[in-house]
Design a protein around this motif. Structure first.
Motif, short mmCIF file in Angstrom:
data_model
loop_
_atom_site.label_atom_id
_atom_site.label_comp_id
_atom_site.label_asym_id
_atom_site.label_seq_id
_atom_site.Cartn_x
_atom_site.Cartn_y
_atom_site.Cartn_z
N GLY B 1 -17.15 18.13 -50.51
CA GLY B 1 -17.42 18.98 -51.66
C GLY B 1 -18.85 18.84 -52.16
N ASP B 2 -19.18 19.59 -53.16
CA ASP B 2 -20.54 19.54 -53.69
C ASP B 2 -20.80 18.19 -54.33
N LYS B 3 -21.92 17.58 -53.98
CA LYS B 3 -22.28 16.29 -54.58
C LYS B 3 -22.94 16.48 -55.93
N VAL B 4 -23.52 17.65 -56.15
CA VAL B 4 -24.12 17.99 -57.44
C VAL B 4 -23.55 19.34 -57.87
N LYS B 5 -22.69 19.31 -58.86
CA LYS B 5 -22.06 20.55 -59.34
C LYS B 5 -22.73 20.99 -60.63
N GLN B 6 -23.28 22.21 -60.59
CA GLN B 6 -24.03 22.71 -61.72
C GLN B 6 -23.24 23.84 -62.38
N SER B 7 -23.25 23.85 -63.71
CA SER B 7 -22.54 24.91 -64.42
C SER B 7 -23.29 25.29 -65.70
N PRO B 8 -23.14 26.56 -66.13
CA PRO B 8 -22.48 27.65 -65.40
C PRO B 8 -23.36 28.15 -64.27
N SER B 9 -22.84 29.03 -63.42
CA SER B 9 -23.65 29.56 -62.33
C SER B 9 -24.58 30.67 -62.85
N ALA B 10 -24.16 31.34 -63.91
CA ALA B 10 -24.99 32.38 -64.51
C ALA B 10 -24.72 32.42 -66.00
N LEU B 11 -25.72 32.85 -66.74
CA LEU B 11 -25.62 32.85 -68.20
C LEU B 11 -26.53 33.93 -68.75
N SER B 12 -26.01 34.72 -69.69
CA SER B 12 -26.81 35.74 -70.35
C SER B 12 -26.85 35.42 -71.84
N LEU B 13 -28.05 35.33 -72.39
CA LEU B 13 -28.21 34.92 -73.79
C LEU B 13 -29.02 35.95 -74.56
N GLN B 14 -28.72 36.02 -75.83
CA GLN B 14 -29.55 36.81 -76.72
C GLN B 14 -30.76 35.96 -77.10
N GLU B 15 -31.91 36.60 -77.21
CA GLU B 15 -33.11 35.91 -77.65
C GLU B 15 -32.84 35.19 -78.98
N GLY B 16 -33.31 33.95 -79.07
CA GLY B 16 -33.16 33.21 -80.31
C GLY B 16 -31.92 32.33 -80.38
N THR B 17 -31.04 32.43 -79.37
CA THR B 17 -29.83 31.61 -79.38
C THR B 17 -30.04 30.33 -78.57
N ASN B 18 -29.02 29.47 -78.59
CA ASN B 18 -29.10 28.17 -77.90
C ASN B 18 -28.12 28.12 -76.73
N SER B 19 -28.42 27.25 -75.76
CA SER B 19 -27.51 27.11 -74.62
C SER B 19 -27.57 25.70 -74.07
N ALA B 20 -26.57 25.38 -73.27
CA ALA B 20 -26.52 24.08 -72.61
C ALA B 20 -26.11 24.27 -71.16
N LEU B 21 -26.87 23.66 -70.26
CA LEU B 21 -26.54 23.65 -68.84
C LEU B 21 -26.12 22.23 -68.47
N ARG B 22 -25.28 22.12 -67.44
CA ARG B 22 -24.75 20.81 -67.11
C ARG B 22 -24.72 20.60 -65.60
N CYS B 23 -24.94 19.34 -65.20
CA CYS B 23 -24.76 18.93 -63.80
C CYS B 23 -23.87 17.71 -63.77
N ASN B 24 -22.86 17.75 -62.92
CA ASN B 24 -21.99 16.60 -62.68
C ASN B 24 -22.26 16.09 -61.26
N PHE B 25 -22.31 14.76 -61.14
CA PHE B 25 -22.66 14.14 -59.86
C PHE B 25 -21.48 13.37 -59.30
N SER B 26 -21.21 13.56 -58.01
CA SER B 26 -20.21 12.73 -57.33
C SER B 26 -20.89 11.68 -56.46
#
Lengths: 113, 108
Positions: B1-26
């Motif tokens: 399986g994937d040794k580095v899993k990144q999420s989300p795969s795609a993200l659409s945001l309105q200007e001025g908002t906040n977001s968080a991306l994540r990576c999990n490692f096996s």
């Protein structure tokens, strides 16, 4: 300041033809050097790395080879291109040995027809 | 399986908002890097992390080696933040494994 240069910027080649891509790092002596490949829309995959002149370790076998003829130069090549070799090739460097931040060149876009 | 899993795969945001991306490692990652790939393909270094947290302007990143994950927070998203974000784990002195990337689109 260190600069990394890759050549050519882009190539269109025929299946079965040879390939040579180059990478030069200036402003840093004895860097670690790396080759990566990225399929269109995909992630990056490390292919080779080198910690010194004349020494190259293969990470992934893709019918490619690499050489480091000078301290500041890293070459990626093959005698016979496959369709699957198409993609984006990036060279990277990091200072010294062990764990260190890697910095990437501008890349070469290869299309194999 | 994937040794580095990144999420989300795609993200659409309105200007001025906040977001968080994540990576999990096996795999046992010792250091983590975050990059932004622009439409031309250039990889821009955002963060280089040993376990801990770093902040740079509107970006903040953390790496927890015990729980095997890393995060990238974007505050007050701007149009120029658009692109593909990659995390990469170093598990053996220069051997980087990249996640699959998060394609981020910022809408005005």
């Amino acid at each position: 300041a260190q600069t990394i240069h890759q050549w050519p910027v882009a190539e269109i080649k025929a299946v079965g033809s040879p390939l040579s891509l180059g990478c030069t790092i200036k402003g840093k002596s004895s860097p670690n050097l790396y080759w990566y490949w990225q399929a269109t829309g995909g992630t990056l995959q490390q292919l080779f790395y080198s910690i010194t002149v004349g020494q190259v370790e293969s990470v992934v076998q893709l019918n490619l080879s690499a050489s480091r003829p000078k301290d500041d130069q890293f070459i990626l090549s093959t005698e016979k291109l496959l369709l699957s070799h198409s993609g984006f090739y990036l060279c990277a460097w990091s200072p010294g040995r062990g764990y260190a931040e890697q910095f990437f060149g501008p890349g070469t876009r290869l299309t194999v027809l | 399986g994937d040794k580095v899993k990144q999420s989300p795969s795609a993200l659409s945001l309105q200007e001025g908002t906040n977001s968080a991306l994540r990576c999990n490692f096996s795999i046992a990652a010792t250091t983590v890097q975050w990059f932004l790939q622009n439409p031309r393909g250039s990889l821009i270094n955002l963060f280089y992390l040993v376990p801990g947290t770093k902040e740079n302007g509107r970006l903040k990143s953390a790496f927890d080696s015990k729980e095997s994950y890393s995060t990238l927070h974007i505050r007050d998203a701007q149009l120029e933040d658009s692109g593909t974000y990659f995390c990469a784990a170093d598990y053996n002195q220069g051997k980087l494994i990249f996640g699959q990337g998060t394609k981020l689109s910022i809408k005005p």
